[in-house]
Design a protein around this motif. Structure first.
Motif, PDB file in Angstrom:
ATOM      1  N   SER A 267       0.763  -1.192  -0.101  1.00  0.00           N
ATOM      2  CA  SER A 267      -0.021  -0.019  -0.077  1.00  0.00           C
ATOM      3  C   SER A 267       0.707   1.236  -0.017  1.00  0.00           C
ATOM      4  N   ARG A 268       1.738   1.275   0.581  1.00  0.00           N
ATOM      5  CA  ARG A 268       2.744   2.456   0.623  1.00  0.00           C
ATOM      6  C   ARG A 268       4.009   2.778  -0.310  1.00  0.00           C
ATOM      7  N   PHE A 269       4.497   1.449  -0.975  1.00  0.00           N
ATOM      8  CA  PHE A 269       5.452   1.698  -1.944  1.00  0.00           C
ATOM      9  C   PHE A 269       5.100   1.195  -3.249  1.00  0.00           C
ATOM     10  N   ARG A 270       4.016   0.371  -3.531  1.00  0.00           N
ATOM     11  CA  ARG A 270       4.086   0.216  -4.782  1.00  0.00           C
ATOM     12  C   ARG A 270       3.483   1.338  -5.836  1.00  0.00           C
ATOM     13  N   ALA A 271       4.094   1.230  -7.159  1.00  0.00           N
ATOM     14  CA  ALA A 271       3.785   2.324  -8.060  1.00  0.00           C
ATOM     15  C   ALA A 271       2.277   2.241  -8.568  1.00  0.00           C
ATOM     16  N   ILE A 272       1.545   3.021  -8.411  1.00  0.00           N
ATOM     17  CA  ILE A 272       0.191   3.107  -8.825  1.00  0.00           C
ATOM     18  C   ILE A 272       0.119   3.852 -10.335  1.00  0.00           C
ATOM     19  N   LYS A 273      -0.383   2.753 -11.271  1.00  0.00           N
ATOM     20  CA  LYS A 273      -0.315   3.373 -12.637  1.00  0.00           C
ATOM     21  C   LYS A 273      -1.854   3.405 -12.871  1.00  0.00           C
ATOM     22  N   THR A 274      -2.265   4.613 -13.203  1.00  0.00           N
ATOM     23  CA  THR A 274      -3.507   5.189 -13.897  1.00  0.00           C
ATOM     24  C   THR A 274      -3.221   5.812 -15.247  1.00  0.00           C
ATOM     25  N   SER A 275      -4.449   6.093 -15.640  1.00  0.00           N
ATOM     26  CA  SER A 275      -4.443   6.830 -16.925  1.00  0.00           C
ATOM     27  C   SER A 275      -3.765   8.039 -16.731  1.00  0.00           C
ATOM     28  N   ARG A 276      -3.868   8.794 -15.661  1.00  0.00           N
ATOM     29  CA  ARG A 276      -3.214  10.179 -15.073  1.00  0.00           C
ATOM     30  C   ARG A 276      -1.782  10.086 -15.291  1.00  0.00           C
ATOM     31  N   THR A 277      -1.086   9.183 -14.657  1.00  0.00           N
ATOM     32  CA  THR A 277       0.234   8.961 -14.710  1.00  0.00           C
ATOM     33  C   THR A 277       0.927   8.636 -15.992  1.00  0.00           C
ATOM     34  N   PHE A 278       0.098   7.940 -16.728  1.00  0.00           N
ATOM     35  CA  PHE A 278       0.499   7.596 -18.193  1.00  0.00           C
ATOM     36  C   PHE A 278       0.679   8.813 -18.885  1.00  0.00           C
ATOM     37  N   ALA A 279      -0.893   9.697 -18.533  1.00  0.00           N
ATOM     38  CA  ALA A 279      -0.552  10.831 -19.553  1.00  0.00           C
ATOM     39  C   ALA A 279       0.640  12.050 -18.963  1.00  0.00           C
ATOM     40  N   ALA A 280       0.798  12.116 -17.934  1.00  0.00           N
ATOM     41  CA  ALA A 280       1.763  12.806 -17.482  1.00  0.00           C
ATOM     42  C   ALA A 280       3.232  12.331 -17.993  1.00  0.00           C
ATOM     43  N   LYS A 281       3.401  11.092 -17.875  1.00  0.00           N
ATOM     44  CA  LYS A 281       4.711  10.835 -18.596  1.00  0.00           C
ATOM     45  C   LYS A 281       4.612  10.947 -20.007  1.00  0.00           C
ATOM     46  N   PHE A 282       3.438  10.843 -20.822  1.00  0.00           N
ATOM     47  CA  PHE A 282       3.546  10.989 -21.996  1.00  0.00           C
ATOM     48  C   PHE A 282       3.648  12.460 -22.229  1.00  0.00           C
ATOM     49  N   SER A 283       3.230  13.353 -21.464  1.00  0.00           N
ATOM     50  CA  SER A 283       3.416  14.761 -21.751  1.00  0.00           C
ATOM     51  C   SER A 283       5.008  15.370 -21.596  1.00  0.00           C
TER      52      SER A 283
END
Length: 113
Positions: free
Chosen positions: A87-103
């Motif tokens: 809960s504390r350390f896993r990377a949460i991958k959502t569409s927003r995180t992918f959009a931020a990486k893409f931008s």
């Protein structure tokens, strides 16, 4: 000649020295957890052995989280402990995180879409 076993040698699991680097909270948890689970399953570690192997390998932010923010009973149950660390350390991958990486990404010379 038959080997001589003492009572304590029969109770103690015979785990070879496992070389796993400490988990500090800065590196990826998913891979580290998968490695830990694979080794634990390979050697048939029980609840006690899993805790004996995991707890000393927590350092830095991970140790601070586990030893100062979790309830003491969690430290005695590897399944609960791993769930809390997830809960504390896993990377949460959502569409927003992918959009931020893409931008933040720029197209390299010669690279197609």
């Amino acid at each position: 000649m038959t080997p001589h076993y003492t009572e304590s040698s029969l109770r103690q699991p015979r785990t070879p020295h496992i070389r796993m680097p400490p988990f500090t909270g800065k590196e990826g948890w998913e891979t580290r957890r998968a490695l830990f689970e694979a080794i634990a399953n390979r050697y048939g570690w029980d609840e006690e052995e899993r805790l004996n192997q995991l707890l000393p390998r927590l350092e830095g932010a991970a140790a601070k989280f586990v030893f100062s923010q979790l309830f003491p009973h969690v430290l005695n149950h590897s399944h609960e402990l791993l769930k809390e660390i997830d809960s504390r350390f896993r990377a949460i991958k959502t569409s927003r995180t992918f959009a931020a990486k893409f931008s933040r990404r720029s197209q390299r010379s010669g690279e197609t879409l």
